[in-house]
Design a protein around this motif. Sequence first.
Motif, short mmCIF file in Angstrom:
data_model
loop_
_atom_site.label_atom_id
_atom_site.label_comp_id
_atom_site.label_asym_id
_atom_site.label_seq_id
_atom_site.Cartn_x
_atom_site.Cartn_y
_atom_site.Cartn_z
N HIS A 382 35.95 57.78 33.39
CA HIS A 382 36.30 59.15 33.74
C HIS A 382 36.67 59.25 35.22
CE1 HIS A 382 31.93 58.93 34.65
NE2 HIS A 382 32.29 59.66 35.71
N ILE A 383 37.34 60.36 35.54
CA ILE A 383 37.65 60.67 36.94
C ILE A 383 36.59 61.63 37.44
CG2 ILE A 383 39.31 61.74 38.53
CD1 ILE A 383 41.53 60.89 36.61
N ASP A 384 35.94 61.29 38.54
CA ASP A 384 34.86 62.12 39.08
C ASP A 384 35.45 63.21 39.97
OD1 ASP A 384 32.67 63.18 40.51
OD2 ASP A 384 31.54 61.31 40.23
N VAL A 385 35.28 64.46 39.55
CA VAL A 385 35.75 65.60 40.35
C VAL A 385 34.57 66.50 40.72
CG1 VAL A 385 38.12 65.60 39.47
CG2 VAL A 385 36.34 66.83 38.20
N THR A 386 33.40 65.91 40.81
CA THR A 386 32.20 66.71 41.11
C THR A 386 32.14 67.13 42.58
OG1 THR A 386 30.93 64.68 41.48
CG2 THR A 386 30.86 65.65 39.26
N LYS A 387 32.80 66.37 43.46
CA LYS A 387 32.73 66.65 44.90
C LYS A 387 34.04 67.24 45.38
CE LYS A 387 29.45 62.86 45.63
NZ LYS A 387 29.20 61.56 46.32
N ASP A 388 33.99 68.50 45.83
CA ASP A 388 35.21 69.18 46.26
C ASP A 388 35.83 68.53 47.50
OD1 ASP A 388 35.07 70.97 44.20
OD2 ASP A 388 33.97 72.48 45.36
N GLU A 389 35.00 67.86 48.30
CA GLU A 389 35.55 67.24 49.50
C GLU A 389 36.44 66.04 49.16
OE1 GLU A 389 31.16 65.89 49.18
OE2 GLU A 389 32.38 67.68 48.82
N ASN A 390 36.32 65.52 47.95
CA ASN A 390 37.16 64.39 47.54
C ASN A 390 38.26 64.83 46.57
OD1 ASN A 390 35.63 62.56 49.04
ND2 ASN A 390 34.20 62.20 47.33
N VAL A 391 38.55 66.13 46.55
CA VAL A 391 39.45 66.67 45.55
C VAL A 391 40.84 66.05 45.61
CG1 VAL A 391 40.16 68.62 46.99
CG2 VAL A 391 40.30 68.80 44.49
N GLU A 392 41.35 65.76 46.81
CA GLU A 392 42.70 65.21 46.93
C GLU A 392 42.79 63.83 46.30
OE1 GLU A 392 45.48 66.71 47.77
OE2 GLU A 392 44.28 68.53 47.96
N ASN A 393 41.80 63.00 46.58
CA ASN A 393 41.79 61.67 45.98
C ASN A 393 41.69 61.75 44.46
OD1 ASN A 393 41.95 60.39 48.48
ND2 ASN A 393 39.72 60.21 48.68
N SER A 394 40.83 62.66 43.99
CA SER A 394 40.66 62.81 42.55
C SER A 394 41.95 63.32 41.89
CB SER A 394 39.51 63.78 42.25
OG SER A 394 38.30 63.29 42.79
N TYR A 395 42.58 64.30 42.55
CA TYR A 395 43.82 64.85 41.99
C TYR A 395 44.92 63.78 41.97
CZ TYR A 395 47.82 67.81 41.04
OH TYR A 395 48.95 68.35 40.46
N ASN A 396 44.98 62.98 43.01
CA ASN A 396 45.97 61.91 43.06
C ASN A 396 45.79 60.94 41.89
OD1 ASN A 396 48.11 60.35 44.54
ND2 ASN A 396 46.47 58.82 44.64
N ASP A 397 44.52 60.61 41.59
CA ASP A 397 44.24 59.74 40.44
C ASP A 397 44.70 60.40 39.14
OD1 ASP A 397 43.09 57.89 42.13
OD2 ASP A 397 41.03 58.57 41.78
N LEU A 398 44.46 61.70 39.04
CA LEU A 398 44.80 62.43 37.82
C LEU A 398 46.31 62.49 37.61
CD1 LEU A 398 44.11 64.24 35.39
CD2 LEU A 398 44.05 66.19 36.98
N ILE A 399 47.05 62.91 38.63
CA ILE A 399 48.49 63.08 38.47
C ILE A 399 49.18 61.74 38.23
CG2 ILE A 399 49.19 62.93 40.90
CD1 ILE A 399 50.43 65.54 38.34
N ARG A 400 48.66 60.68 38.85
CA ARG A 400 49.22 59.35 38.60
C ARG A 400 48.97 58.92 37.15
NH1 ARG A 400 51.07 55.97 42.36
NH2 ARG A 400 50.98 56.58 44.57
N GLU A 401 47.80 59.26 36.62
CA GLU A 401 47.47 58.91 35.25
C GLU A 401 48.38 59.66 34.27
OE1 GLU A 401 45.80 57.20 31.94
OE2 GLU A 401 45.64 56.60 34.05
#
Length: 419
Positions: A382-401
């Motif tokens: 899974h992609i961890d989106v629990t921490k808002d401070e890491n939202v950009e990294n998480s979103y980047n993983d999501l959009i690339r997927e």
Amino acid sequence: MISQEDLYKYLLNENWKEILDFLYSERENIKNDTLLTFASNTFVSEFLQKVEKYSINQNDILEHLITLNILHHGRFYILTNDQHTKLTVEIAKRKPIEEAYNYAKNYPEDDFCKQIISDFNLLQMKKGVSHEKNKEKKVSLSIEIYNRLFELINNQADTSTYFSGPRFINTVRFFSPYFPTYPQYIEKRNEEGKSTSRKIFYYDILKDLDENISLQVIRRILEITKPFENHKVEYIEHLLNGQPLQKVKNSEQIEDNVSAGPVVFISYSWDNEEHKDWVLKLANRLSDDGVEVILDRFYLRPGANLQYFVENNLGRAHRVIIIFTPNYKLKADKRTGGVGYEYSIMNVELYNNMTKNEKFIPLLRKGNMSESIPTFMQQFIHIDVTKDENVENSYNDLIREIYNEPEIKLPKIGKKPNL
């Protein structure tokens, strides 16, 4: 309700449209009222007798004939075999030879139909094309065309457009008489261990049929449903004819917010306003990045059919984002609410994607894996989106997927070096 006397007045004045409307609107009453049944039978007989005196160029008569044919095939008003033969011949008389042939070949023993079939084959010979080699334009049964077709015929609340399994297969058998009956086909599917989900086996049938017959089945379904869902049918017809979507006229339709990019369905639980707002912002951002997002809050209004929305759109989506929270797991495990229904529908594809998941993207929003993710889904990364401070990294993983553009790509294997 229109009385028997009104019906006979319509008949006397040859108000065919009004009587056809009556046959549809009062179909249930006609079945249960002996006098109305008799009056309706009288109408059909008189109409098919008098239709011969009308000019074959009279368009409104052709429309009435086609409407009666739709009522018959939709099983709203069942004609006798003789009546349907007569109806088919009258339609064939008024159609161009190519279309007339498709009607005539259903009654090859009728003298008029024999002549049409002969004329059609002669025309093909003059064109230098034998009948056996003459096929309609190959059907490209794209996923989009099929999903739109299934959505059209899957509204159980609308008996005029809904195609149950037996109705769908009876339509197929109209063009392919030796195709198995519904019980035979389902028994065969069960023996082969294949799904008996209507959406799956309808697609299998259309895909496996001869291309010409498949196209005829689709067009017959469109012909039957067009009086009730004209805009949806016209859209599918444009796609079948190979016309680009942007050229389809939507002036009277609900505007289609369809992109050329991926289609993503978002499954989540309505935990609280904060969570709903977070999901909505994610959906809007994905939309800005070229993704067609299917989110309940974009489409559902009070009184909407949730199950219909889920069934149709889960199948249409290329990817499904599942946003996990403790409340999501609770509802999924207990199969309650919209989440429970969505998860039940997804279970089939989840099992099909057990070894190679190319559709579902798990996001962990709240809690940890054991308390937020249903047990079966815990095997997927899974992609961890629990921490808002890491939202950009998480979103980047999501959009690339979503776009299948991994940040780290498999390197190409080069040549062996000279040692």
